[in-house]
Design an enzyme around this catalytic site. Sequence first.
Site, short mmCIF file in Angstrom:
data_model
loop_
_atom_site.label_atom_id
_atom_site.label_comp_id
_atom_site.label_asym_id
_atom_site.label_seq_id
_atom_site.Cartn_x
_atom_site.Cartn_y
_atom_site.Cartn_z
N GLU A 96 4.29 -8.00 2.75
CA GLU A 96 4.65 -8.92 3.84
C GLU A 96 4.36 -8.29 5.20
O GLU A 96 3.87 -8.94 6.12
CB GLU A 96 6.15 -9.27 3.78
CG GLU A 96 6.59 -9.96 2.50
CD GLU A 96 7.08 -9.00 1.43
OE1 GLU A 96 6.43 -7.95 1.24
OE2 GLU A 96 8.09 -9.29 0.81
N ILE A 108 0.87 -1.18 0.00
CA ILE A 108 0.00 0.00 0.00
C ILE A 108 0.90 1.22 0.00
O ILE A 108 1.57 1.51 1.01
CB ILE A 108 -0.93 0.00 1.24
CG1 ILE A 108 -1.76 -1.29 1.30
CG2 ILE A 108 -1.85 1.22 1.20
CD1 ILE A 108 -2.49 -1.51 2.62
N GLU A 109 0.93 1.90 -1.14
CA GLU A 109 1.85 3.03 -1.29
C GLU A 109 1.19 4.34 -0.90
O GLU A 109 -0.02 4.40 -0.65
CB GLU A 109 2.37 3.06 -2.74
CG GLU A 109 3.14 1.80 -3.08
CD GLU A 109 3.68 1.76 -4.49
OE1 GLU A 109 3.29 2.60 -5.33
OE2 GLU A 109 4.52 0.87 -4.76
N CYS A 169 5.03 -2.63 2.58
CA CYS A 169 5.11 -3.82 1.72
C CYS A 169 4.01 -4.83 2.09
O CYS A 169 3.48 -4.82 3.21
CB CYS A 169 6.46 -4.51 1.90
SG CYS A 169 7.88 -3.57 1.32
N1 THU Z 1 7.37 -4.45 -2.20
C1 THU Z 1 6.68 -5.35 -1.44
O1 THU Z 1 5.49 -5.15 -1.13
N2 THU Z 1 7.31 -6.47 -1.03
C2 THU Z 1 8.57 -6.82 -1.40
O2 THU Z 1 9.04 -7.87 -1.01
C3 THU Z 1 9.36 -5.93 -2.27
C4 THU Z 1 8.75 -4.60 -2.55
C5 THU Z 1 6.67 -3.26 -2.68
C6 THU Z 1 7.11 -1.96 -2.09
C7 THU Z 1 6.67 -0.99 -3.16
O3 THU Z 1 5.29 -0.69 -2.97
C8 THU Z 1 6.80 -1.77 -4.45
O4 THU Z 1 6.87 -3.14 -4.07
C9 THU Z 1 8.03 -1.41 -5.25
O5 THU Z 1 9.16 -1.44 -4.47
#
Ligand code: THU
Length: 130
Positions: A56, A44-45, A54
């Site tokens: 996880e 969720i950005e 992220c």
């Molecule tokens: N991201 C994750 O959700 N999990 C990961 O293991 C690697 C990166 C997300 C963070 C960001 O929203 C997007 O992927 C690009 O980095």
Amino acid sequence: MLTDEALLQMAIDVRDRAYCPYSGFAVGAALLCDDGTVYTGVNIENAAYGPSICAERTAIFKAVSEGHHGFTKLAVVCDRDYCQPCGTCRQVLWEHAPDLEILMGGLDGGFRRTTIRALLPEAFRLKEAG
Ligand code: THU
């Protein structure tokens, strides 16, 4: 018993809910608790970038805040051959699940199997494990 393939499929399915307008990189995660409960999560950005989270960490924070403490397996998927958890997520996963098995997958069902101990040797902790 939930199969690896079923846990990976839950991560693939939830990935559709990722909110990632800035990176365009959608990630899905599914965390298996030791009582059989599964918590899913997506990335969720945020427009300010820093507050983004992220997939996880979304999954494990959901689980911990619902009272879960023992975790056995995490599936994480993205649109690549497989998806490696970032360093911040490794530290968070280690804190709550030092024996965690991790399935790093792609969207076609392929995956690599590892553990949080292999991904984060010498994790930071305040106390020695007893
Ligand atoms: N991201 C994750 O959700 N999990 C990961 O293991 C690697 C990166 C997300 C963070 C960001 O929203 C997007 O992927 C690009 O980095």
